[in-house]
Design a protein around this motif. Sequence first.
Motif, mmCIF file in Angstrom:
data_model
loop_
_atom_site.group_PDB
_atom_site.id
_atom_site.type_symbol
_atom_site.label_atom_id
_atom_site.label_comp_id
_atom_site.label_asym_id
_atom_site.label_seq_id
_atom_site.Cartn_x
_atom_site.Cartn_y
_atom_site.Cartn_z
ATOM 1 N N ARG A 99 83.887 34.674 51.946
ATOM 2 C CA ARG A 99 82.757 35.539 50.908
ATOM 3 C C ARG A 99 82.882 36.958 51.253
ATOM 4 N NH1 ARG A 99 77.966 31.306 49.475
ATOM 5 N NH2 ARG A 99 79.200 29.583 49.404
ATOM 6 N N ARG A 100 82.695 37.802 50.332
ATOM 7 C CA ARG A 100 82.374 39.288 50.603
ATOM 8 C C ARG A 100 80.830 39.741 50.325
ATOM 9 N NH1 ARG A 100 87.361 41.190 51.946
ATOM 10 N NH2 ARG A 100 89.318 40.322 51.132
ATOM 11 N N ALA A 101 80.485 40.621 50.930
ATOM 12 C CA ALA A 101 79.301 41.094 50.658
ATOM 13 C C ALA A 101 79.145 42.523 50.971
ATOM 14 C CB ALA A 101 78.267 40.361 51.375
ATOM 15 N N ALA A 102 78.794 43.504 49.940
ATOM 16 C CA ALA A 102 78.654 44.848 50.261
ATOM 17 C C ALA A 102 77.769 45.308 51.357
ATOM 18 C CB ALA A 102 77.909 45.508 48.980
ATOM 19 N N ALA A 103 76.585 44.486 51.692
ATOM 20 C CA ALA A 103 75.698 44.680 52.791
ATOM 21 C C ALA A 103 75.571 43.371 53.300
ATOM 22 C CB ALA A 103 74.317 45.518 52.248
ATOM 23 N N PRO A 104 76.506 43.061 54.269
ATOM 24 C CA PRO A 104 76.510 41.685 54.877
ATOM 25 C C PRO A 104 75.147 41.549 55.686
ATOM 26 C CG PRO A 104 78.467 42.469 55.358
ATOM 27 C CD PRO A 104 77.552 43.770 54.665
ATOM 28 N N GLN A 105 74.404 40.334 55.393
ATOM 29 C CA GLN A 105 73.190 39.876 56.362
ATOM 30 C C GLN A 105 73.006 38.379 56.574
ATOM 31 O OE1 GLN A 105 70.128 38.232 54.766
ATOM 32 N NE2 GLN A 105 69.602 38.035 56.703
ATOM 33 N N ALA A 106 72.988 38.111 57.791
ATOM 34 C CA ALA A 106 72.817 36.507 58.215
ATOM 35 C C ALA A 106 72.192 36.388 59.489
ATOM 36 C CB ALA A 106 74.146 36.049 58.358
ATOM 37 N N LEU A 122 72.874 37.993 62.834
ATOM 38 C CA LEU A 122 74.302 38.265 63.059
ATOM 39 C C LEU A 122 74.611 39.619 62.383
ATOM 40 C CD1 LEU A 122 75.261 34.685 61.855
ATOM 41 C CD2 LEU A 122 74.826 35.335 64.382
ATOM 42 N N GLY A 123 75.084 40.553 63.243
ATOM 43 C CA GLY A 123 75.456 41.738 62.745
ATOM 44 C C GLY A 123 77.115 41.900 62.656
ATOM 45 N N SER A 124 77.017 42.454 61.541
ATOM 46 C CA SER A 124 78.756 42.857 60.892
ATOM 47 C C SER A 124 79.299 44.226 61.596
ATOM 48 C CB SER A 124 78.965 42.696 59.464
ATOM 49 O OG SER A 124 78.459 41.555 58.880
ATOM 50 N N PRO A 125 80.158 44.080 62.503
ATOM 51 C CA PRO A 125 80.575 45.321 63.134
ATOM 52 C C PRO A 125 81.468 46.033 62.334
ATOM 53 C CG PRO A 125 82.099 43.673 63.702
ATOM 54 C CD PRO A 125 80.983 42.830 62.822
ATOM 55 N N GLU A 126 81.317 47.406 62.273
ATOM 56 C CA GLU A 126 82.144 48.545 61.537
ATOM 57 C C GLU A 126 83.612 48.104 61.771
ATOM 58 O OE1 GLU A 126 81.186 50.451 59.347
ATOM 59 O OE2 GLU A 126 79.025 50.022 59.703
ATOM 60 N N PRO A 127 84.561 48.483 60.936
ATOM 61 C CA PRO A 127 85.666 48.468 61.336
ATOM 62 C C PRO A 127 86.458 49.441 62.601
ATOM 63 C CG PRO A 127 85.728 48.729 59.184
ATOM 64 C CD PRO A 127 84.375 48.735 59.581
ATOM 65 N N ALA A 199 87.075 37.354 55.332
ATOM 66 C CA ALA A 199 86.705 38.421 54.696
ATOM 67 C C ALA A 199 85.227 39.150 54.941
ATOM 68 C CB ALA A 199 86.324 37.650 53.337
ATOM 69 N N THR A 200 84.486 38.317 55.546
ATOM 70 C CA THR A 200 83.260 38.990 55.935
ATOM 71 C C THR A 200 83.075 38.223 57.491
ATOM 72 O OG1 THR A 200 82.236 39.430 53.853
ATOM 73 C CG2 THR A 200 80.897 39.505 55.740
ATOM 74 N N PHE A 201 82.547 38.978 58.541
ATOM 75 C CA PHE A 201 82.270 38.498 59.814
ATOM 76 C C PHE A 201 81.025 39.006 60.383
ATOM 77 C CE2 PHE A 201 82.977 39.147 64.440
ATOM 78 C CZ PHE A 201 83.311 37.930 64.681
ATOM 79 N N GLY A 202 80.406 38.121 60.986
ATOM 80 C CA GLY A 202 79.041 38.393 61.752
ATOM 81 C C GLY A 202 79.114 37.821 62.849
ATOM 82 N N GLU A 203 78.350 38.570 63.923
ATOM 83 C CA GLU A 203 78.250 38.142 65.384
ATOM 84 C C GLU A 203 76.875 38.595 66.110
ATOM 85 O OE1 GLU A 203 81.291 40.029 67.614
ATOM 86 O OE2 GLU A 203 80.596 42.218 67.062
ATOM 87 N N GLY A 227 72.388 33.338 55.007
ATOM 88 C CA GLY A 227 72.759 34.736 54.707
ATOM 89 C C GLY A 227 73.395 35.020 53.376
ATOM 90 N N ASN A 228 73.822 36.289 53.059
ATOM 91 C CA ASN A 228 74.316 36.489 51.644
ATOM 92 C C ASN A 228 75.947 36.370 51.670
ATOM 93 O OD1 ASN A 228 74.937 38.899 53.239
ATOM 94 N ND2 ASN A 228 73.763 40.172 51.789
ATOM 95 N N TYR A 229 76.584 36.040 52.704
ATOM 96 C CA TYR A 229 77.931 35.814 52.591
ATOM 97 C C TYR A 229 78.547 34.308 52.953
ATOM 98 C CZ TYR A 229 77.874 37.095 57.792
ATOM 99 O OH TYR A 229 77.567 37.103 59.022
ATOM 100 N N SER A 230 77.714 33.540 53.189
ATOM 101 C CA SER A 230 77.985 32.151 53.449
ATOM 102 C C SER A 230 77.149 31.273 52.955
ATOM 103 C CB SER A 230 78.407 32.108 54.973
ATOM 104 O OG SER A 230 76.927 31.833 55.494
ATOM 105 N N PRO A 231 77.388 30.033 52.832
ATOM 106 C CA PRO A 231 76.534 29.144 52.473
ATOM 107 C C PRO A 231 75.734 28.688 53.550
ATOM 108 C CG PRO A 231 78.730 27.849 52.898
ATOM 109 C CD PRO A 231 78.921 29.590 53.047
#
Length: 423
Positions: A99-106, A122-127, A199-203, A227-231
């Motif tokens: 799943r994709r999210a404009a502002a990933p949060q988990a 869980l932070g989503s790193p910048e590319p 599609a969206t990654f957090g760590e 979060g807003n990008y995974s079940p």
Amino acid sequence: MTKTSFLSGIAAFATLAASTTGAVAQPRRAAPAAASGGTATYWMSAETTSGLAAQTGMAPGAPTSGRSLLGAIGAGRGRGAAQGDPYIHNLKLELGSPRRAAAPQADHFIPAGLNAGPSLPLGSPEPARPVPVRPYQGPGGGDGGASGRILIYWGCGEHARSGQPYEIDLSRMARGQAMPGMAQLAVRAMTPPNSSTSATFGEWPNQRSRTTIPANGSLVGAHRIAGNYSPEINFSLASGQDFLAPIAITSNQRAASGAVPIAWRPVQNATGYFLMAVGSRSDNTIVMWSSSEIQFNQMGAFDYLSPEEVVRLIAQRVVLQPSTTQCAVPAEFTQGVQSASLMMTAFGPEANFATPRPASAARGWRPDWTVKLRTRSTYAGILGQDVAAMMRGETASGDSRQEQPRRRRGGGLGGLLGRVVGQ
């Protein structure tokens, strides 16, 4: 040997590993999943660390170069040393979602027994910007500047067996000459979720949060990831699905023959062990040894390995049986080596969870989420030296700092580390 030539030699050896032996099997990376649907994948990597990293209190994600270790030791810092903890816990969390999210949060809401607060973000790193690949350069900074050699020993025993060591001539490599390949044995690496396969990654840890996991922290209990990008993910870890016990070295002193018998207490639930030592000689020679009973390129063997892979490598006589409690580093390895690093890994079990399959699930049903907990225990120290005693200022004979002020200036743990890394 200078620090540059030491590290360059290791880099050359890694280059040889990738180009001639295929020692580490690289799993094929899939393209990012579609914007919706599919399975979210969550990995928890739980590591128990003892030895130098624990004594100096190096935090997860902190640089672990020889200079940073020397600085921590010289300043007397380190939560392990200061608090008397013989080990530390490191935890890495990785969530990959289609799943994709404009502002990933988990967030991972953790059991109270972990003693690390109510949740870990869980932070989503910048590319990451692409890093240009530069050809290998020798210590002189230019092509053909490498000199020296790497000698590789293997197997437990007082003396090295016939056919050892395997030699790599760095000057020949710098001139583009092919080296004879080492025995090929692919180590099947594990590939956790990452930003290139999701599609969206957090760590976690991340720039926002690097909470310390205390030595008495436990993973046992209920876990929830929301979060807003995974079940939403819910599972519970039971006793035995936790950090492994630390590796406790009970014997690490050079014998009269020059060999160094290593002994350790059994690590409960360990599936196998692997040891490695690296040192250098004054003639621009890097010396390496592993506990493998067969010759193979051991690069990558310290990463997490699945229980199935450990069983396979035990059958191949690369990984030691979990019942093993001792292994001697041969005398030939230590000849002319002022000091050497000693590294050890105890591989641990896994725990796997997934969305329960409904009774009426269609034939092509896939779980909404899967979870993998993988474990290991690691040790890093100095071959032939009791790290804990050295941190207390004691020599091999038990002398204190006050009794040995002159010796402490030129030696001690800092001096040994300096010689190992060439500083």
